[in-house]
Design a protein around this motif. Structure first.
Motif, PDB file in Angstrom:
ATOM      1  N   PRO A  46     -42.949 -28.396 -21.385  1.00 49.51           N
ATOM      2  CA  PRO A  46     -43.233 -29.831 -21.293  1.00 49.51           C
ATOM      3  C   PRO A  46     -42.643 -30.513 -20.071  1.00 49.51           C
ATOM      4  CG  PRO A  46     -42.521 -29.240 -23.495  1.00 49.51           C
ATOM      5  CD  PRO A  46     -42.271 -28.046 -22.632  1.00 49.51           C
ATOM      6  N   MET A  47     -41.627 -29.929 -19.411  1.00 50.74           N
ATOM      7  CA  MET A  47     -40.995 -30.597 -18.270  1.00 50.74           C
ATOM      8  C   MET A  47     -41.434 -29.926 -16.973  1.00 50.74           C
ATOM      9  SD  MET A  47     -36.983 -31.437 -17.631  1.00 50.74           S
ATOM     10  CE  MET A  47     -36.524 -29.733 -17.405  1.00 50.74           C
ATOM     11  N   ALA A  48     -42.105 -30.684 -16.094  1.00 45.42           N
ATOM     12  CA  ALA A  48     -42.653 -30.084 -14.881  1.00 45.42           C
ATOM     13  C   ALA A  48     -41.564 -29.546 -13.977  1.00 45.42           C
ATOM     14  CB  ALA A  48     -43.501 -31.122 -14.127  1.00 45.42           C
ATOM     15  N   GLY A  49     -40.430 -30.232 -13.918  1.00 45.30           N
ATOM     16  CA  GLY A  49     -39.352 -29.766 -13.060  1.00 45.30           C
ATOM     17  C   GLY A  49     -38.885 -28.379 -13.424  1.00 45.30           C
ATOM     18  N   ALA A  50     -39.094 -27.979 -14.678  1.00 47.28           N
ATOM     19  CA  ALA A  50     -38.668 -26.650 -15.116  1.00 47.28           C
ATOM     20  C   ALA A  50     -39.669 -25.576 -14.736  1.00 47.28           C
ATOM     21  CB  ALA A  50     -38.471 -26.647 -16.630  1.00 47.28           C
ATOM     22  N   PHE A  51     -40.878 -25.965 -14.297  1.00 46.73           N
ATOM     23  CA  PHE A  51     -41.890 -24.966 -14.016  1.00 46.73           C
ATOM     24  C   PHE A  51     -41.559 -24.144 -12.774  1.00 46.73           C
ATOM     25  CE2 PHE A  51     -44.892 -27.263 -16.767  1.00 46.73           C
ATOM     26  CZ  PHE A  51     -45.433 -26.180 -17.408  1.00 46.73           C
ATOM     27  N   ARG A  52     -41.092 -24.826 -11.719  1.00 48.55           N
ATOM     28  CA  ARG A  52     -40.972 -24.126 -10.446  1.00 48.55           C
ATOM     29  C   ARG A  52     -39.961 -22.987 -10.490  1.00 48.55           C
ATOM     30  NH1 ARG A  52     -41.271 -29.678  -9.498  1.00 48.55           N
ATOM     31  NH2 ARG A  52     -43.300 -30.309  -8.746  1.00 48.55           N
ATOM     32  N   PRO A  53     -38.722 -23.221 -10.956  1.00 44.74           N
ATOM     33  CA  PRO A  53     -37.816 -22.067 -11.020  1.00 44.74           C
ATOM     34  C   PRO A  53     -38.294 -21.009 -12.008  1.00 44.74           C
ATOM     35  CG  PRO A  53     -36.831 -23.973 -12.096  1.00 44.74           C
ATOM     36  CD  PRO A  53     -38.053 -24.462 -11.377  1.00 44.74           C
ATOM     37  N   LYS A  54     -38.827 -21.442 -13.157  1.00 46.48           N
ATOM     38  CA  LYS A  54     -39.288 -20.465 -14.134  1.00 46.48           C
ATOM     39  C   LYS A  54     -40.499 -19.703 -13.607  1.00 46.48           C
ATOM     40  CE  LYS A  54     -37.428 -22.925 -18.113  1.00 46.48           C
ATOM     41  NZ  LYS A  54     -37.706 -23.641 -19.363  1.00 46.48           N
ATOM     42  N   MET A  55     -41.359 -20.377 -12.832  1.00 44.79           N
ATOM     43  CA  MET A  55     -42.502 -19.687 -12.249  1.00 44.79           C
ATOM     44  C   MET A  55     -42.026 -18.583 -11.314  1.00 44.79           C
ATOM     45  SD  MET A  55     -45.481 -21.236  -9.776  1.00 44.79           S
ATOM     46  CE  MET A  55     -44.307 -21.511  -8.441  1.00 44.79           C
ATOM     47  N   LEU A  56     -41.073 -18.898 -10.460  1.00 47.31           N
ATOM     48  CA  LEU A  56     -40.566 -17.897  -9.518  1.00 47.31           C
ATOM     49  C   LEU A  56     -39.880 -16.750 -10.248  1.00 47.31           C
ATOM     50  CD1 LEU A  56     -39.098 -20.275  -6.779  1.00 47.31           C
ATOM     51  CD2 LEU A  56     -41.282 -19.075  -6.754  1.00 47.31           C
ATOM     52  N   TYR A  57     -39.061 -17.094 -11.249  1.00 50.13           N
ATOM     53  CA  TYR A  57     -38.368 -16.042 -11.995  1.00 50.13           C
ATOM     54  C   TYR A  57     -39.356 -15.161 -12.751  1.00 50.13           C
ATOM     55  CZ  TYR A  57     -33.916 -18.414 -11.109  1.00 50.13           C
ATOM     56  OH  TYR A  57     -32.815 -18.968 -10.515  1.00 50.13           O
ATOM     57  N   GLY A  61     -40.000 -11.291 -12.292  1.00 54.52           N
ATOM     58  CA  GLY A  61     -39.851 -10.381 -13.424  1.00 54.52           C
ATOM     59  C   GLY A  61     -41.070  -9.500 -13.624  1.00 54.52           C
ATOM     60  N   ILE A  62     -42.261 -10.091 -13.478  1.00 49.14           N
ATOM     61  CA  ILE A  62     -43.494  -9.296 -13.619  1.00 49.14           C
ATOM     62  C   ILE A  62     -43.548  -8.213 -12.556  1.00 49.14           C
ATOM     63  CG2 ILE A  62     -46.002  -9.416 -13.394  1.00 49.14           C
ATOM     64  CD1 ILE A  62     -45.828 -12.234 -14.625  1.00 49.14           C
ATOM     65  N   ALA A  63     -43.225  -8.581 -11.311  1.00 45.06           N
ATOM     66  CA  ALA A  63     -43.243  -7.598 -10.234  1.00 45.06           C
ATOM     67  C   ALA A  63     -42.233  -6.483 -10.489  1.00 45.06           C
ATOM     68  CB  ALA A  63     -42.950  -8.288  -8.906  1.00 45.06           C
ATOM     69  N   ILE A  67     -43.161  -2.504 -11.016  1.00 48.32           N
ATOM     70  CA  ILE A  67     -42.600  -1.453 -10.157  1.00 48.32           C
ATOM     71  C   ILE A  67     -41.946  -0.359 -10.996  1.00 48.32           C
ATOM     72  CG2 ILE A  67     -40.813  -0.974  -8.445  1.00 48.32           C
ATOM     73  CD1 ILE A  67     -41.409  -3.772  -7.272  1.00 48.32           C
ATOM     74  N   VAL A  68     -41.178  -0.767 -12.013  1.00 47.78           N
ATOM     75  CA  VAL A  68     -40.528   0.214 -12.882  1.00 47.78           C
ATOM     76  C   VAL A  68     -41.574   1.049 -13.616  1.00 47.78           C
ATOM     77  CG1 VAL A  68     -39.091   0.460 -14.943  1.00 47.78           C
ATOM     78  CG2 VAL A  68     -38.412  -1.113 -13.138  1.00 47.78           C
ATOM     79  N   ALA A 106     -32.672 -16.059 -16.746  1.00 51.05           N
ATOM     80  CA  ALA A 106     -32.924 -15.082 -17.806  1.00 51.05           C
ATOM     81  C   ALA A 106     -34.416 -14.790 -17.954  1.00 51.05           C
ATOM     82  CB  ALA A 106     -32.349 -15.596 -19.134  1.00 51.05           C
ATOM     83  N   PHE A 107     -35.282 -15.726 -17.528  1.00 50.95           N
ATOM     84  CA  PHE A 107     -36.721 -15.468 -17.617  1.00 50.95           C
ATOM     85  C   PHE A 107     -37.117 -14.276 -16.758  1.00 50.95           C
ATOM     86  CE2 PHE A 107     -36.692 -19.827 -19.165  1.00 50.95           C
ATOM     87  CZ  PHE A 107     -37.597 -19.751 -20.207  1.00 50.95           C
ATOM     88  N   LEU A 108     -36.424 -14.053 -15.658  1.00 52.37           N
ATOM     89  CA  LEU A 108     -36.721 -12.895 -14.819  1.00 52.37           C
ATOM     90  C   LEU A 108     -36.529 -11.605 -15.622  1.00 52.37           C
ATOM     91  CD1 LEU A 108     -35.576 -12.402 -11.152  1.00 52.37           C
ATOM     92  CD2 LEU A 108     -35.443 -10.517 -12.774  1.00 52.37           C
ATOM     93  N   PHE A 109     -35.400 -11.498 -16.303  1.00 50.20           N
ATOM     94  CA  PHE A 109     -35.112 -10.283 -17.060  1.00 50.20           C
ATOM     95  C   PHE A 109     -36.038 -10.146 -18.272  1.00 50.20           C
ATOM     96  CE2 PHE A 109     -30.953 -11.840 -15.340  1.00 50.20           C
ATOM     97  CZ  PHE A 109     -30.916 -10.973 -14.261  1.00 50.20           C
ATOM     98  N   GLN A 110     -36.352 -11.271 -18.926  1.00 49.24           N
ATOM     99  CA  GLN A 110     -37.258 -11.208 -20.073  1.00 49.24           C
ATOM    100  C   GLN A 110     -38.648 -10.734 -19.648  1.00 49.24           C
ATOM    101  OE1 GLN A 110     -36.904 -15.203 -21.743  1.00 49.24           O
ATOM    102  NE2 GLN A 110     -35.795 -14.377 -23.486  1.00 49.24           N
ATOM    103  N   MET A 111     -39.154 -11.288 -18.547  1.00 54.00           N
ATOM    104  CA  MET A 111     -40.485 -10.894 -18.094  1.00 54.00           C
ATOM    105  C   MET A 111     -40.489  -9.459 -17.586  1.00 54.00           C
ATOM    106  SD  MET A 111     -42.572 -13.242 -18.808  1.00 54.00           S
ATOM    107  CE  MET A 111     -44.001 -12.589 -17.962  1.00 54.00           C
ATOM    108  N   ALA A 112     -39.400  -9.009 -16.976  1.00 53.91           N
ATOM    109  CA  ALA A 112     -39.323  -7.613 -16.539  1.00 53.91           C
ATOM    110  C   ALA A 112     -39.385  -6.678 -17.739  1.00 53.91           C
ATOM    111  CB  ALA A 112     -38.032  -7.385 -15.750  1.00 53.91           C
ATOM    112  N   ALA A 113     -38.666  -7.047 -18.810  1.00 57.58           N
ATOM    113  CA  ALA A 113     -38.685  -6.217 -20.017  1.00 57.58           C
ATOM    114  C   ALA A 113     -40.061  -6.227 -20.670  1.00 57.58           C
ATOM    115  CB  ALA A 113     -37.627  -6.723 -21.001  1.00 57.58           C
TER     116      ALA A 113
END
Length: 682
Positions: A46-57, A61-63, A67-68, A106-113
């Protein structure tokens, strides 16, 4: 029924992002459009300001997960057991890092998993096309994340600034009520609720502040200002508690003097007043400090107690007024002077033991899922493993995720009839992309509206998951009842299996976690009092306030009569804050006093080491009272510089916290003269 315009706008934005995502995925003929659609709603916030860092993370994480997957799956294709073991270990390690981190990173690690799990498990038995499959999954998730981030940023660009302002003002409201209660001696049933709310507000401010560099609409506010506000808010909790503790000791043993009582009444009146009267706080602070110095000059024990109460009141009022001023200036243009002494960040308490448990439970659960799937040769077993990985990763940070997974199961069961209605009644009559989006609009907008409601948002993810996955959303419509049932059973099997494994591996009670948090607090207090160790007071205070909220949140689950109810985390926080000025004063006192202060600090360190070793609350050794009284007597008979004055006040407070029932110390009457001169002491 009333419709919240903001929630509706959020739902419309998510639906538009879903429409754009499906259009791109269908045009590019990507193999799993349903996965891209589900990613839209998983990543919506719901908060747009939270999208940008979470989008990057999330993209990172997906990348990382991709790779793994490409590195591991082809090389272990002939040993599926070893492949499952490696992927489970990797997923568990990522969850360990995600639970340990406790920031948006932490979203980076969650998306990687999660991405490695959903890409690799369906192709464990046939990894020949793993590269193409991985590329397809990454493309689908990337399109979804970019679409939802851009659409929400354009249509509902809500800044982090009002969220921070609201959170700070929420803290101040709670702090006003709680402070009035504790200062009046009325610690009722709401004590733990207030502590939990106060500590939670302080911690969440730091979480939101991480988004500020990505929030272009937050120009009037900086991370440094938020961290300064956070520290002032954190200071109000132990300072109000310390003042209340001194007042309680004075009232029980000596009686409150009329002058101090009048000051207390005016303080509570100010706390109960509207914010427009905050200009009066300066006079109250000056009066507190004047009363404290007059009491210290008298030099007897009741006067030292009165001085301690007065100075803690002054410090509390100063911290509260500063926090209020900072909160009121959030979002307003102009610069606000912030002292350089403020820390540049607010450290969170991290528990490696809980993180290891979460990671190990995730790895064990995935191994069990895959073992059942491979042994039974179940055609939809890969879907079960993927859903199980999604659910396990989503709730890994909870003490006991089973209640959340139970609600997830109920929400899934409620959504299956809707999915069946769409798949077998509505979609056969739909022709073309435009009609598809029109017919999907009522269901997706309804679920998106639920997702925007904080109280009901946990229901949204299982509803979206069931609805989207059950229908498939392939490029060509396929209404296969057996496939629908098989997919539904796979989803339910993943949820039920996750629930069963969670009850086996993650039944850590709140009481167990509470003991771990307390032991971590005691360990850090012992380190703080150890003069051989360097210390950072700001970091320690932040972690202690963070743990204060965790303790208050869990102590309500302890059964009546449990010894954990005797634990006073605020008393530990007060003692730690009193250790800090004593350590700072070591280099400003004569050798004999330095020796006594060292004995005090060593006794405090030993006391908390004993608590940590025994894992229970034990009273302080009565022998510690001797160096404390000797240090108080040695300091109060001298002309004090600021360091020594703060140390004297800290020792008085420490004595009240560690030995509340001890008799008053015998103090030397009169003051000797001690002046520091160049070349020696006189």
């Amino acid at each position: 029924m009333t419709i919240d315009a903001r929630k509706l706008l959020f739902s419309l934005s998510s639906f538009l992002a879903a429409a754009i995502t499906l259009a791109i995925v269908f045009s590019a003929s990507l193999p799993r459009p349903w996965w891209a659609l589900l990613t839209v709603y998983v990543t919506a916030q719901p908060m747009a300001g939270a999208f940008r860092p979470k989008m990057l993370y999330r993209l990172a994480g997906i990348a990382t997960g991709a790779i793994v997957t490409i590195a591991v799956v082809p090389n272990l294709q002939n040993a599926p057991e070893l492949l499952v073991l490696c992927m489970a270990a990797w997923t568990g390690f990522c969850i360990y890092l995600a639970v340990l981190d406790r920031t948006p990173r932490a979203f980076l690690f969650q998306m990687a998993a999660f991405s490695s799990a959903v890409i690799s498990f369906p192709y464990i038995e046939n990894p020949a096309d793993i590269f193409d499959t991985t590329a397809g999954r990454v493309a689908e998730m990337t399109v979804a994340i970019l679409s939802v981030s851009m659409v929400h940023a354009v249509l509902q660009p809500w800044s982090a600034t009002p969220v921070i302002r609201d959170r700070a003002k929420s803290f101040l409201r709670h702090a006003r009520r709680w402070s009035v209660e504790v200062l009046s001696g009325d610690n009722g049933e709401q004590e733990n609720a207030y502590r939990r709310a106060l500590a939670s507000d302080v911690t969440e401010l730091g979480m939101i502040a991480i988004h500020l560099p990505f929030d272009q609409r937050a120009a009037p506010i900086t991370q440094r200002r938020v961290f300064a506000l956070q520290q002032q808010l954190a200071n109000t909790i132990p300072l109000a508690s310390a003042a209340a503790n001194r007042l309680d000791v004075i009232e029980r043993k000596h009686g409150i003097l009329p002058e101090l009582n009048g000051l207390l009444v005016r303080t509570m009146d100010w706390l109960g007043s509207a914010e427009s009267r905050t200009a009066q706080v300066g006079a109250l602070i000056d009066e507190c400090e004047r009363l404290a110095r007059q009491a210290e000059d008298r030099g007897d024990w009741p006067s030292l107690l009165a001085a301690s109460a007065s100075i803690r009141l002054a410090q509390f009022l100063n911290a509260f007024a500063t926090a209020q001023r900072l909160a009121n200036r959030i979002g307003l243009p102009g610069r606000l002077k912030i002292r350089d002494g403020h820390e540049q960040s607010f450290r969170l308490a991290r528990d490696h033991g809980v993180a290891v448990l979460a990671g190990a439970a995730t790895a064990a659960a995935i191994i069990l899922y895959c073992a059942v799937w491979i042994l039974l040769a179940w055609p939809s077993g890969s879907a079960t493993a993927a859903f199980a990985a999604l659910i396990t990763c989503s709730f890994a940070a909870h003490d006991d995720p089973s209640p959340m997974i139970g609600r997830y199961l109920k929400a899934t069961l409620k959504t299956f009839p809707l999915a069946a209605f769409y798949l077998f009644v509505v979609l056969p009559r739909v022709d073309g992309y435009e009609m598809l989006m029109i017919t999907l609009a009522p269901a997706l907008l309804w679920m998106g509206y639920i997702q925007a409601d904080p109280r009901r948002s946990p229901e949204a993810l299982p509803m979206f998951s069931c609805f989207i996955v059950a229908m498939g959303f392939l490029a060509r419509f396929q209404a296969d009842f057996s496939a629908f049932v098989n997919t539904g059973i796979a989803q339910l099997g993943g949820i039920v299996t996750t629930l069963a494994v969670t009850r086996l591996f993650r039944t850590a009670s709140a009481r167990w976690t509470l003991r771990r948090v307390m032991r971590a607090n005691w360990t850090e207090l012992a380190l703080l009092a150890d003069i051989r160790r360097p210390f950072r007071p700001g970091d320690w205070t932040a972690r202690s306030v963070d743990r204060l909220g965790q303790i208050a949140q869990r102590i309500v689950a302890a059964p009546p009569g449990d010894d954990l109810h005797a634990a006073d985390s605020l008393a530990d926080l007060r003692i730690g804050r009193n250790v800090i000025p004593v350590r700072k004063a070591l280099s400003h006192v004569p050798h004999d006093l330095r020796h006594d202060l060292g004995l005090v600090l060593a006794g405090v360190a030993d006391h908390y080491r004993d608590r940590t070793l025994l894992s229970k609350i034990v009273p302080a050794d009565a022998a510690l009272l001797v160096p404390i009284d000797r240090s108080i007597d040695g300091l109060h008979t001298r002309l004090l510089d600021e360091y020594c004055r703060q140390a004297l006040r800290a020792l008085v407070a420490m004595r009240c916290n560690l030995f509340p029932e001890a008799a008053a110390p015998v103090l030397t009457t009169g003051k000797t003269t001690l002046r520091v001169v160049q070349g020696g002491r006189a």
